[in-house]
Scaffold this active site. Structure first.
Site, short mmCIF file in Angstrom:
data_model
loop_
_atom_site.label_atom_id
_atom_site.label_comp_id
_atom_site.label_asym_id
_atom_site.label_seq_id
_atom_site.Cartn_x
_atom_site.Cartn_y
_atom_site.Cartn_z
N LYS A 50 0.85 -1.20 0.00
CA LYS A 50 0.00 0.00 0.00
C LYS A 50 0.88 1.25 0.00
O LYS A 50 0.60 2.22 -0.71
CB LYS A 50 -0.93 -0.02 1.22
N GLN A 94 -4.19 -1.36 9.81
CA GLN A 94 -4.16 -2.70 9.23
C GLN A 94 -4.77 -3.71 10.21
O GLN A 94 -4.37 -3.79 11.37
CB GLN A 94 -2.70 -3.08 8.90
N ASP A 117 -10.67 3.36 4.55
CA ASP A 117 -11.12 1.98 4.42
C ASP A 117 -12.65 1.87 4.39
O ASP A 117 -13.19 0.83 4.05
CB ASP A 117 -10.60 1.13 5.60
#
Ligand code: NDP
Length: 287
Positions: A50, A94, A117
């Site tokens: 990412k 994460q 997200d």
């Protein structure tokens, strides 16, 4: 029939080029804070990918690697700092988190306007109500792949296997928004094969190899394999190899959904910066 493989890697490269142009055009600086707690090797790989993708398109990755033993309060304090930091326009935590930390509490702590997200209840709720702000990256990336391959969704029967908040549920909502007749199946579904065989578009997000085999797929269906499983050192999806002879279109693992997830994350990250710069109106201020 041998399925055409849907090339997520190629499409993701195209999306990255588009995002890079957009980043240049909008002229605001974009910083994505990536928060990794602990040493999980798979998570470390995802974070690195990412961050690399961010650099490639002109987004600054802001790395936060935190100790495995960090407390929930400790992580909440880090999130609060990132919420308040103007250099940070997006925050990515994460998952999974170590067991001493309540994931839901952390997800709710990220300010919705920086929640790239799309996991915060505010953003999940916006998607539920048909007015998406940040939709979860994996389902968003899959939608882009379906568009690229001209997969007809209006009136189509779409079945999503898996009902997580991260993949299954938002996937079904995005398909519904495109007027598919969306069904969600899960571990308690009876006669899964009968349900999946009805699908023109089948998305499998379970996390178990060979959950879907050729006999469970309609001839010519579009099959999206979200699963990532490591079997004897090799990455495999949730769909067995014989589905290649039954599906019309199929995503490979690796090289299908994974790259599109990162591409969609980049799009969300740019969107977050535009909300904060006032270039787009964020529908809600609070949490
Ligand atoms: P979760 O474990 O949160 O959810 C799995 C879902 O599958 C649950 O809803 C569960 O049902 C259902 N399920 C489990 N066993 C069966 C079964 N035998 N039949 C039908 N349904 C079943 O996983 P995620 O949604 O987070 O991820 C799913 C997979 O996708 C994983 O392999 C993950 O690694 C991968 N993934 C890949 C990404 C990518 O970029 N390629 C991104 C995100 C995830 P129930 O709710 O009843 O327990």
């Amino acid at each position: 029939m041998t399925a055409v493989l849907m090339d997520g890697k190629a499409l993701a490269a195209k999306v990255r080029a588009e995002v890079a142009r957009e980043v240049e055009e909008i002229g605001v600086s974009i910083g994505l804070a990536t928060v990794l707690v602990g040493e999980d090797p798979a998570s470390a790989v995802y974070i690195r990918r990412k961050q690399e993708a961010c650099r490639e398109v002109g987004i600054e990755p802001i790395d936060h690697k935190l100790d495995e033993s960090l407390s929930e309060e400790g992580l909440l304090a880090v999130i609060e700092e990132l919420n308040a930091d103007d250099r940070v326009t997006g925050i990515l935590v994460q998952l999974p988190l170590p067991e001493q930390i309540d994931e839901d509490r952390i997800i709710r702590a990220v300010h919705p306007i920086k929640d790239v997200d799309g996991f915060h209840p505010t953003n999940a709720g916006q998607l539920f109500q048909g007015n998406p702000t940040f939709a979860a990256a994996t389902p968003s990336g899959i939608m882009e792949l379906l568009r690229e391959y001209d997969v007809a969704l209006k009136g189509a029967r779409a079945v999503v296997v898996g009902r997580s908040n991260i993949v299954g549920k938002p996937m079904a909502l995005l398909l519904l928004a495109e007027h598919a007749t969306a069904t969600i199946a899960h571990s308690r579904t009876q006669d899964l094969g009968a349900v999946t065989k009805d699908a023109d578009v089948l998305v499998v997000a379970v996390g178990r190899p060979e959950t879907v085999t050729a006999g469970m797929v309609k001839a010519g269906a579009t099959v999206i394999d979200v699963g990532i499983n490591r079997v004897n050192g090799t990455l495999v999806g949730d769909v067995s190899v014989d589905v290649r002879d039954q599906a019309g279109l199929l995503t490979p693992v690796p090289g299908g959904v994974g790259p599109m997830t990162i591409a969609a994350l980049l799009r969300n990250t740019v969107r977050a910066a535009r909300y904060q710069a006032g270039q787009l109106a964020f529908p809600l201020d609070g949490r």
